[in-house]
Design an enzyme around this catalytic site. Structure first.
Site, PDB file in Angstrom:
ATOM      1  N   CYS A 135       0.959  -3.461   0.230  1.00  0.00           N
ATOM      2  CA  CYS A 135      -0.425  -3.032   0.405  1.00  0.00           C
ATOM      3  C   CYS A 135      -1.333  -4.239   0.633  1.00  0.00           C
ATOM      4  CB  CYS A 135      -0.880  -2.241  -0.820  1.00  0.00           C
ATOM      5  SG  CYS A 135      -2.613  -1.813  -0.756  1.00  0.00           S
ATOM      6  N   CYS A 138      -4.738  -4.066  -1.092  1.00  0.00           N
ATOM      7  CA  CYS A 138      -4.720  -4.312  -2.536  1.00  0.00           C
ATOM      8  C   CYS A 138      -4.576  -5.802  -2.827  1.00  0.00           C
ATOM      9  CB  CYS A 138      -3.542  -3.606  -3.205  1.00  0.00           C
ATOM     10  SG  CYS A 138      -3.256  -1.946  -2.649  1.00  0.00           S
ATOM     11  N   ASP A 139      -3.721  -6.482  -2.079  1.00  0.00           N
ATOM     12  CA  ASP A 139      -3.302  -7.823  -2.472  1.00  0.00           C
ATOM     13  C   ASP A 139      -3.731  -8.940  -1.518  1.00  0.00           C
ATOM     14  OD1 ASP A 139      -2.000  -6.670  -4.655  1.00  0.00           O
ATOM     15  OD2 ASP A 139      -0.251  -6.199  -3.431  1.00  0.00           O
TER      16      ASP A 139
END
Ligand code: NDP
Length: 313
Positions: A135, A138-139
């Site tokens: 992701c 997300c990261d």
């Protein structure tokens, strides 16, 4: 928490929430369990530009918040919790939440979506949370001014690579074939981005690094006579190679296709079990878009409503 409901919706992506909006407006008093990832896959995407009604685009998280509010406004009870087992052998259907609470439901709408796939390399597990991610949204933040690689040649991979290029200094796109499968507009974005280098015909066979990922072992033209080993130095390794439908707990009762998607009786959302309906990516091998999932959620709620009224429930 109610132990007996007329309509239980499992999953909180666009399919689940649209089903909830329709079911609550039809007075089915639905209960929706959010699952492991409240809001579903869209909460891990960046800008959603193709959902009708948002001419300027909207973030995935905001879109899901709006859908949730709309469902709650008409009385949907949204609860956190994950369906961990089902028993569809008799009516009412039984769904176990978080391994403890059993809920009886006259109708069940399954909208559990799909989960990102990994290559299956032991190194992906070894470096989980230490440079391996599925992701980018997300990261990606952790890789500002660094070098990352994205695996895959579809729309997701191109989208992730483009997103990461806004943070990282360099992005490799590792593609196993000699072409991209992504839509033309996504391909153009990637091809015209000076920060992205596409490595066609490359497969990843391992990762290396002392403290987290420091590089990847690739093989160019794997299996061919001119196959070549290539190592690249990277700080982050992002998977974008498709998804697996979340249907494990249903496999003893529902007909699934060979990949695991729930089979529905087109053009309805009916499964092989009366009173159990499926909507969204969990039953869609073909389109997998937020808007098509939402449309399927609408169908499932209408099918549930008709089923309940036919049965006098
Ligand atoms: P896709 O199935 O379209 O693409 C998966 C990609 O991963 C392919 O390039 C495939 O390679 C590659 N791949 C699969 N397994 C491996 C492996 N073991 N090793 C290396 N590469 C591998 O998945 P997406 O998630 O990209 O897209 C799913 C659907 O969602 C599509 O319909 C897409 O159009 C849609 N989508 C739309 C978006 C938008 O419109 N904004 C954004 C994101 C997704 P190969 O080609 O060789 O099979």
């Amino acid at each position: 928490m109610r132990n007996k409901v007329r309509c239980l919706i499992i999953g909180s992506g666009p399919a689940g929430y649209t089903a909830a909006i329709y079911a609550s407006r039809a007075n089915l008093e639905p209960v929706l369990y959010e699952g492991l990832q409240p809001g579903g896959q869209l909460t891990t995407t960046t800008e959603v530009e193709n959902f009708p009604g948002y001419p300027e685009g909207i973030t995935g998280t905001e879109l899901m918040e709006d859908l949730k509010k709309q469902a709650q406004r008409y009385g949907t009870e949204v609860l956190s919790g994950r369906a961990t087992a089902v028993d569809f052998s008799s009516h009412p259907h039984k769904v176990t939440i978080d391994n403890e609470n059993v809920i009886e439901a006259d109708t069940v709408i399954i909208s559990t979506g799909a989960t990102a796939k990994y290559l299956g390399l032991p190194d992906e597990t070894k470096y989980a949370g230490q440079g391996v991610s599925a992701c980018a949204t997300c990261d990606g933040f952790f890789y500002r001014k660094k070098t990352v690689a994205v695996v895959g040649g579809g729309d997701t991979a191109c989208e992730e690579a483009t997103y990461l290029s806004g943070l990282a200094d360099k992005v490799y796109l590792i593609v196993r074939k000699d072409y991209l499968r992504a839509s033309q507009i996504m391909q153009d974005r990637v091809m015209n981005n000076p920060k992205i280098e596409i490595l066609f015909e490359h497969n990843t066979v391992g990762l290396f690094g002392e403290n987290g990922v420091e590089g990847a072992h690739l093989v160019k033209r794997m299996g061919e006579s001119d196959e070549e080993k290539v190592d690249i130095a990277i700080d982050g390794f992002f998977l974008a190679i498709g998804h697996t439908p979340n249907t494990d707990i249903f496999k003893d009762f529902l007909e699934l296709d060979e990949v695991g998607y729930i089979k529905i009786q087109d053009p309805t959302s009916k499964t092989n079990i009366e009173g159990v309906f499926a909507a969204g990516d969990v039953a869609d091998t073909h389109y997998r878009q937020a808007i098509t999932a939402a449309g399927m959620g609408c169908r499932a709620a209408m099918d549930a409503e008709r089923y309940l009224s036919e049965k006098g429930l």
